[in-house]
Motif scaffolding. Structure first.
Motif, PDB file in Angstrom:
ATOM      1  N   GLY A  43       0.800  -1.220   0.000  1.00 51.27           N
ATOM      2  CA  GLY A  43       0.000   0.000   0.000  1.00 51.27           C
ATOM      3  C   GLY A  43       0.832   1.270   0.000  1.00 51.27           C
ATOM      4  N   GLY A  44       2.144   1.158  -0.148  1.00 47.08           N
ATOM      5  CA  GLY A  44       3.000   2.336  -0.203  1.00 47.08           C
ATOM      6  C   GLY A  44       3.732   2.583   1.096  1.00 47.08           C
ATOM      7  N   GLY A  45       4.736   3.416   1.020  1.00 45.36           N
ATOM      8  CA  GLY A  45       5.557   3.706   2.180  1.00 45.36           C
ATOM      9  C   GLY A  45       6.616   2.636   2.376  1.00 45.36           C
ATOM     10  N   PHE A  46       7.167   2.590   3.576  1.00 44.47           N
ATOM     11  CA  PHE A  46       8.177   1.575   3.878  1.00 44.47           C
ATOM     12  C   PHE A  46       7.911   0.962   5.239  1.00 44.47           C
ATOM     13  CE2 PHE A  46       9.902   5.321   5.857  1.00 44.47           C
ATOM     14  CZ  PHE A  46      10.650   4.890   6.945  1.00 44.47           C
ATOM     15  N   MET A  47       8.265  -0.324   5.356  1.00 40.94           N
ATOM     16  CA  MET A  47       8.023  -1.030   6.620  1.00 40.94           C
ATOM     17  C   MET A  47       9.316  -1.397   7.319  1.00 40.94           C
ATOM     18  SD  MET A  47       6.706  -4.705   5.358  1.00 40.94           S
ATOM     19  CE  MET A  47       7.598  -5.654   4.160  1.00 40.94           C
ATOM     20  N   GLY A  48      10.452  -0.983   6.735  1.00 42.49           N
ATOM     21  CA  GLY A  48      11.719  -1.278   7.369  1.00 42.49           C
ATOM     22  C   GLY A  48      12.876  -0.642   6.641  1.00 42.49           C
ATOM     23  N   VAL A  49      14.057  -0.788   7.239  1.00 42.86           N
ATOM     24  CA  VAL A  49      15.276  -0.230   6.666  1.00 42.86           C
ATOM     25  C   VAL A  49      16.393  -1.266   6.732  1.00 42.86           C
ATOM     26  CG1 VAL A  49      14.704   2.168   7.253  1.00 42.86           C
ATOM     27  CG2 VAL A  49      15.989   0.773   8.881  1.00 42.86           C
ATOM     28  N   TYR A  50      17.407  -1.035   5.908  1.00 41.02           N
ATOM     29  CA  TYR A  50      18.629  -1.830   5.979  1.00 41.02           C
ATOM     30  C   TYR A  50      19.776  -0.996   5.431  1.00 41.02           C
ATOM     31  CZ  TYR A  50      17.717  -2.895   1.033  1.00 41.02           C
ATOM     32  OH  TYR A  50      17.467  -2.805  -0.316  1.00 41.02           O
ATOM     33  N   SER A  51      20.970  -1.387   5.799  1.00 43.97           N
ATOM     34  CA  SER A  51      22.165  -0.677   5.356  1.00 43.97           C
ATOM     35  C   SER A  51      22.471  -1.033   3.908  1.00 43.97           C
ATOM     36  CB  SER A  51      23.359  -1.069   6.238  1.00 43.97           C
ATOM     37  OG  SER A  51      24.538  -0.478   5.749  1.00 43.97           O
ATOM     38  N   LYS A  52      23.046  -0.092   3.181  1.00 47.06           N
ATOM     39  CA  LYS A  52      23.457  -0.342   1.802  1.00 47.06           C
ATOM     40  C   LYS A  52      24.869  -0.922   1.729  1.00 47.06           C
ATOM     41  CE  LYS A  52      20.794   3.626   0.201  1.00 47.06           C
ATOM     42  NZ  LYS A  52      20.907   4.983  -0.371  1.00 47.06           N
ATOM     43  N   SER A  53      25.500  -1.105   2.871  1.00 40.03           N
ATOM     44  CA  SER A  53      26.882  -1.581   2.904  1.00 40.03           C
ATOM     45  C   SER A  53      26.974  -3.041   2.463  1.00 40.03           C
ATOM     46  CB  SER A  53      27.467  -1.444   4.309  1.00 40.03           C
ATOM     47  OG  SER A  53      28.755  -2.020   4.358  1.00 40.03           O
TER      48      SER A  53
END
Length: 170
Positions: free
Chosen positions: A121-131
């Motif tokens: 439904g849009g937006g974000f439900m989490g994050v993670y590092s790009k490393s």
């Protein structure tokens, strides 16, 4: 005319077996010190890496909990996920100050913005590092991070509030 005398004194000769001994000793000491400083530098880098990993776990979990709390408050439009990290600092759904995070944290490993895990439904439900680096920490995680064991990169350490209600990591 001035009478100058030149004194040609002979220096004692170095015995044949000892010529250059002091020079070799200095070179060996420089080599040993170089190796030692290399080891100290590597240990220092590992220590900094471990501190960044701890910061990543702390901040990632804080963002995960903020998303979970943001999502738990239903509005007239139903359950929503934040569109950007700044929405967790100041909830745009209400006219008054409602905060889920103190500030929009940067990724502790890269110093850049986090990568987002898209939400239904849009937006974000989490994050993670790009490393793409290999984490030093591979086991003995706290229970909420147990899934991080034996991951090949920091990008595999995902901090999310999954739609099934489980605010776990993946």
């Amino acid at each position: 005319m001035a009478n100058h005398t030149v004194n040609f004194e002979r220096r004692p000769r170095t015995p044949p077996g000892q010529a250059g001994y002091a020079y070799l000793w200095v070179l060996m000491m420089v080599l040993v010190m170089g190796i030692y400083l290399g080891l100290v530098g590597e240990a220092w880098q590992n220590r900094l890496q471990r501190e960044r990993e701890q910061e990543l776990l702390r901040v990632g979990d804080e963002i995960r909990l903020a998303i979970k709390n943001y999502n738990a408050i239903t509005t007239a439009g139903g359950t929503q996920y934040p569109k950007r990290l700044q929405d967790l600092v100041q909830d745009p759904r209400v006219p008054f100050a409602r905060r889920f995070l103190r500030r929009a944290y940067k990724d502790p490993l890269t110093g850049e913005d986090w990568a987002y895990i898209g939400a239904p439904g849009g937006g974000f439900m989490g994050v993670y590092s790009k490393s793409p680096k290999l984490p030093l920490k591979q086991n003995n995680f706290p229970r909420q991070f147990a899934n991080f064991a034996d991951k090949k990169s920091f990008a595999d350490w995902q901090f999310a509030s999954w739609p099934d209600g489980g605010g776990r990591t993946r």
